[in-house]
Design an enzyme around this catalytic site. Structure first.
Site, PDB file in Angstrom:
ATOM      1  N   LYS A  22       0.839  -1.218   0.000  1.00 30.22           N
ATOM      2  CA  LYS A  22       0.000   0.000   0.000  1.00 30.22           C
ATOM      3  C   LYS A  22       0.868   1.260   0.000  1.00 30.22           C
ATOM      4  CE  LYS A  22      -1.750   1.543   4.140  1.00 30.22           C
ATOM      5  NZ  LYS A  22      -1.417   2.940   4.396  1.00 30.22           N
ATOM      6  N   ASN A  23       1.865   1.273   0.906  1.00 33.77           N
ATOM      7  CA  ASN A  23       2.619   2.517   1.082  1.00 33.77           C
ATOM      8  C   ASN A  23       3.670   2.740  -0.005  1.00 33.77           C
ATOM      9  OD1 ASN A  23       1.031   3.031   3.244  1.00 33.77           O
ATOM     10  ND2 ASN A  23       2.534   2.415   4.793  1.00 33.77           N
ATOM     11  N   ARG A  94      -1.951  10.933   3.683  1.00 36.74           N
ATOM     12  CA  ARG A  94      -0.697  11.554   3.249  1.00 36.74           C
ATOM     13  C   ARG A  94      -0.654  11.732   1.734  1.00 36.74           C
ATOM     14  NH1 ARG A  94       0.978  13.753   7.657  1.00 36.74           N
ATOM     15  NH2 ARG A  94      -1.277  13.790   7.740  1.00 36.74           N
ATOM     16  N   ASP A 119      -5.020  12.497  13.063  1.00 35.12           N
ATOM     17  CA  ASP A 119      -5.986  11.419  13.118  1.00 35.12           C
ATOM     18  C   ASP A 119      -5.773  10.661  14.414  1.00 35.12           C
ATOM     19  OD1 ASP A 119      -4.392   9.054  10.850  1.00 35.12           O
ATOM     20  OD2 ASP A 119      -3.777   9.918  12.741  1.00 35.12           O
ATOM     21  N   ASP A 313       4.293   0.286  12.236  1.00 31.82           N
ATOM     22  CA  ASP A 313       3.075  -0.398  11.760  1.00 31.82           C
ATOM     23  C   ASP A 313       3.032  -1.881  12.164  1.00 31.82           C
ATOM     24  OD1 ASP A 313       2.241   1.937  10.358  1.00 31.82           O
ATOM     25  OD2 ASP A 313       3.698   1.465   8.824  1.00 31.82           O
ATOM     26  N   VAL A 335       7.847   6.596  16.985  1.00 32.54           N
ATOM     27  CA  VAL A 335       7.503   7.247  15.708  1.00 32.54           C
ATOM     28  C   VAL A 335       6.254   8.117  15.848  1.00 32.54           C
ATOM     29  CG1 VAL A 335       6.964   6.873  13.265  1.00 32.54           C
ATOM     30  CG2 VAL A 335       8.625   5.394  14.424  1.00 32.54           C
TER      31      VAL A 335
HETATM   32  N1  EPU Z   1       6.108  14.309  11.108  1.00 35.62           N
HETATM   33  C1  EPU Z   1       6.230  15.629  11.456  1.00 35.62           C
HETATM   34  N2  EPU Z   1       6.181  16.572  10.458  1.00 35.62           N
HETATM   35  C2  EPU Z   1       6.024  16.229   9.155  1.00 35.62           C
HETATM   36  C3  EPU Z   1       5.921  14.867   8.802  1.00 35.62           C
HETATM   37  C4  EPU Z   1       5.962  13.918   9.809  1.00 35.62           C
HETATM   38  O1  EPU Z   1       6.360  15.968  12.624  1.00 35.62           O
HETATM   39  O2  EPU Z   1       5.990  17.121   8.297  1.00 35.62           O
HETATM   40  C5  EPU Z   1       6.130  13.288  12.168  1.00 35.62           C
HETATM   41  C6  EPU Z   1       4.784  12.562  12.262  1.00 35.62           C
HETATM   42  O3  EPU Z   1       3.860  13.293  13.032  1.00 35.62           O
HETATM   43  C7  EPU Z   1       5.159  11.241  12.881  1.00 35.62           C
HETATM   44  C8  EPU Z   1       6.559  10.993  12.309  1.00 35.62           C
HETATM   45  O4  EPU Z   1       7.034  12.260  11.838  1.00 35.62           O
HETATM   46  O5  EPU Z   1       5.247  11.376  14.273  1.00 35.62           O
HETATM   47  C9  EPU Z   1       6.611   9.993  11.187  1.00 35.62           C
HETATM   48  O6  EPU Z   1       5.823  10.446  10.097  1.00 35.62           O
HETATM   49  P1  EPU Z   1       6.184  10.080   8.602  1.00 35.62           P
HETATM   50  O7  EPU Z   1       6.105  11.331   7.803  1.00 35.62           O
HETATM   51  O8  EPU Z   1       7.435   9.292   8.556  1.00 35.62           O
HETATM   52  O9  EPU Z   1       4.994   9.118   8.211  1.00 35.62           O
HETATM   53  P2  EPU Z   1       3.980   9.277   7.034  1.00 35.62           P
HETATM   54  O10 EPU Z   1       4.663   9.495   5.751  1.00 35.62           O
HETATM   55  O11 EPU Z   1       2.904  10.176   7.431  1.00 35.62           O
HETATM   56  C10 EPU Z   1       4.070   6.722   6.414  1.00 35.62           C
HETATM   57  C11 EPU Z   1       3.075   5.604   6.303  1.00 35.62           C
HETATM   58  C12 EPU Z   1       2.621   5.175   7.676  1.00 35.62           C
HETATM   59  C13 EPU Z   1       3.849   4.738   8.478  1.00 35.62           C
HETATM   60  C14 EPU Z   1       4.868   5.887   8.520  1.00 35.62           C
HETATM   61  C15 EPU Z   1       6.147   5.493   9.223  1.00 35.62           C
HETATM   62  C16 EPU Z   1       2.007   6.069   4.225  1.00 35.62           C
HETATM   63  C17 EPU Z   1       0.780   6.468   3.488  1.00 35.62           C
HETATM   64  N3  EPU Z   1       1.927   6.043   5.537  1.00 35.62           N
HETATM   65  O12 EPU Z   1       3.362   7.791   7.030  1.00 35.62           O
HETATM   66  O13 EPU Z   1       1.792   4.039   7.475  1.00 35.62           O
HETATM   67  O14 EPU Z   1       3.442   4.427   9.781  1.00 35.62           O
HETATM   68  O15 EPU Z   1       5.193   6.304   7.182  1.00 35.62           O
HETATM   69  O16 EPU Z   1       6.739   4.404   8.592  1.00 35.62           O
HETATM   70  O17 EPU Z   1       3.049   5.775   3.638  1.00 35.62           O
HETATM   71  C18 EPU Z   1      -0.025   2.626   7.831  1.00 35.62           C
HETATM   72  O18 EPU Z   1       0.256   2.078   6.745  1.00 35.62           O
HETATM   73  O19 EPU Z   1      -0.866   2.158   8.622  1.00 35.62           O
HETATM   74  C19 EPU Z   1       0.662   3.853   8.210  1.00 35.62           C
HETATM   75  C20 EPU Z   1       0.236   4.660   9.186  1.00 35.62           C
END
Ligand code: EPU
Length: 468
Positions: A22-23, A94, A119, A313, A335
């Site tokens: 998915k990601n 995202r 969320d 995850d 995380v």
């Molecule tokens: N964060 C910030 N500022 C930002 C971006 C992120 O503070 O601008 C913080 C977030 O709040 C969080 C941490 O950084 O505490 C990690 O966020 P990250 O940006 O790495 O995650 P993401 O891109 O929002 C993706 C996956 C998530 C997975 C995370 C970590 C997708 C669509 N989602 O999220 O997947 O947990 O990376 O590996 O790719 C899931 O599949 O269930 C899921 C939540």
């Protein structure tokens, strides 16, 4: 709305095939928007998040042919019809925010991306995305719009390569920056970048598309401007979240499941922790077999982390597994500040779990001085009892299904649409493994639950989901 009826107590046994990730898949579709050439994807998972992303791409002008039987998508975005992402796509997803990075170099129009705040797993801000895109020359403002507000982005003077150091190796911010950098003049360096396998898959796709991207050993990703784009054929990597979920479900039910397509390289941290508690696995040519081989023992300390660490995850299903491991284990979630929301329900099912605001274990994390419940102590072995359960987010959802598979009586699980977003044909797969699980229309909506229920975007006309 639909719900699941699950009667547990049977070991999962058999063979399933891992879905595409998915990601990775959702980002690959967005990345295809960088060019006007046809991109063909194989091993595409048939899940809600891909459906929503396909709808998003169609909104802005992509032609998409999705053959669900053969798991392929052909996407061509010859020209953009609009760069306005409708308000109904707002949510904690995202994906819309990544459209900014992909479209900045393709249009002089404002790119308008609606968004609301956090969320159920944390606030999930996008400050790192916005700061990085600013550095590349984009102008991005958040403006009030309708009830929720939207990001307005443009790069009228063009994007220019820069050195960007991320405060935290965010997956989304790294992806957004890579996407914008492919069309930015010169070279962009992203320091402290995320290097998750899904990001490497994105980089492989972009290299085929025409970009030159280097990944250095010190988490620096260097992207050179691409001048020409080519048609691309790309096979999406296996979903390591799905693999881990079925792996722990198999072991906790004292079963044995072979997951075809599971990729060893992407599961190293997971397999290490599994072995530490006595979970069995055997890496074969075509995938990985997971099995129960005697008493599971707790005493584990586990810290979630960015890649190559133990994925956040994987944490929720792993905690359910630890309820079946003798002894006390400690989990430190580093995380997300709020990813233990599912624990209360597990406790009501009989799990012995306690939450703490302190960083329990080796190191202080970003949440050390805040008051977030981000450490957990779990004591096994505890039998679990059936319960009527409402799913708050995707990974918690699978953890609940697992817990229900351990309880001998019948559990009813609502808000199943969350699972559809990320787990391909999960009822079919679990049934093939011998689980007693079935899907039914929910009798009637509980009004108290509606505000956080997943909003339906699978048909592009109404509602909007909260996505991962
Ligand atoms: N964060 C910030 N500022 C930002 C971006 C992120 O503070 O601008 C913080 C977030 O709040 C969080 C941490 O950084 O505490 C990690 O966020 P990250 O940006 O790495 O995650 P993401 O891109 O929002 C993706 C996956 C998530 C997975 C995370 C970590 C997708 C669509 N989602 O999220 O997947 O947990 O990376 O590996 O790719 C899931 O599949 O269930 C899921 C939540």
């Amino acid at each position: 709305m639909e719900q699941l009826k699950v009667r547990g107590g049977k070991p999962l046994q058999g063979h399933i095939r891992a879905a595409g990730a998915k990601n990775a898949m959702t980002k690959l579709l967005v990345a295809s928007l960088l060019s006007d050439k046809k991109c063909t994807f194989f091993n595409v998972p048939n899940i809600g998040d891909v459906e929503i992303t396909v709808n998003l791409c169609r909104e802005i002008g992509s032609e998409v042919l999705w053959d669900k039987t053969n798991k392929t998508i052909e996407i061509t975005t010859t020209e953009l019809k609009t760069s306005y992402i409708p308000q109904r796509y707002s949510g904690s997803n995202r994906i819309p925010i990544l459209m900014i990075g992909a479209l900045l170099g393709r249009t002089n129009e404002d790119i308008i991306v609606p968004t609301i705040g956090g969320d159920l797993i944390g606030m999930r801000p996008v400050n790192l995305h916005i700061n990085a895109l600013h550095k590349l020359g984009a102008r991005i403002e958040f403006r009030e719009m309708k009830k929720e507000g939207a990001y307005f982005a443009q790069a009228h003077e063009g994007l220019k390569g820069a050195v960007i150091e991320l405060e935290y190796p965010s997956v989304g911010a790294t992806e957004n920056t890579i996407l914008a950098a492919v069309r930015a003049k010169g070279t962009t360096s992203i320091k402290n970048a995320a290097i998750e396998p899904e990001i490497i898959d994105l980089i492989l796709f972009l290299q085929k598309l025409g970009a030159n991207i280097m990944v250095d050993a010190d988490r620096t990703i260097r992207i050179q401007q691409a001048h020409h784009f080519q048609e691309v054929e790309h096979t999406v990597i296996a979903d390591r979240n799905e693999v881990a979920s079925y792996a722990v479900a198999a072991i906790s039910t004292k079963g044995r499941v072979f997951i075809e397509g599971a990729e060893h390289l992407h599961m190293i941290a997971f397999l290490n922790k599994l072995r530490e508690i006595g979970g069995g696995f055997s890496v074969k040519k075509e995938g990985i077999e997971f099995f129960h081989e005697g008493t599971l023992h707790g005493g584990l300390h586990l810290e979630t982390d960015v890649h190559p660490g133990f994925m956040t995850d994987w944490q929720q299903p792993f905690v359910v597994l630890l309820t079946q491991a003798a002894g006390v284990s400690v989990i430190h979630e580093t995380v997300y500040e709020n990813r233990f929301g599912y624990v209360q329900t597990l406790k009501e099912m009989g799990a012995d779990v306690a939450l703490f605001t302190q960083c329990l274990g080796g190191k202080l994390c970003r949440f050390a001085s805040n008051n977030h419940l981000h450490s957990l102590v779990v004591k096994g072995v505890t039998p679990l009892q059936a319960k009527d359960i409402w799913i708050p987010d995707l990974r918690a959802g699978f953890a609940y299904v697992m817990a229900a598979l351990l309880a001998p009586d019948e559990s009813t699980i609502s808000n199943v649409e969350f699972l559809d977003r990320g787990y391909e044909e999960f009822v079919g797969k679990l049934t093939a493994l011998g689980a007693n699980i079935s899907r039914h229309a929910a009798p009637k909506k509980n009004p108290g639950q509606s505000k956080t229920a997943v909003r339906n975007l699978l048909a592009p006309a109404d509602g909007a989901p909260a996505l991962s």
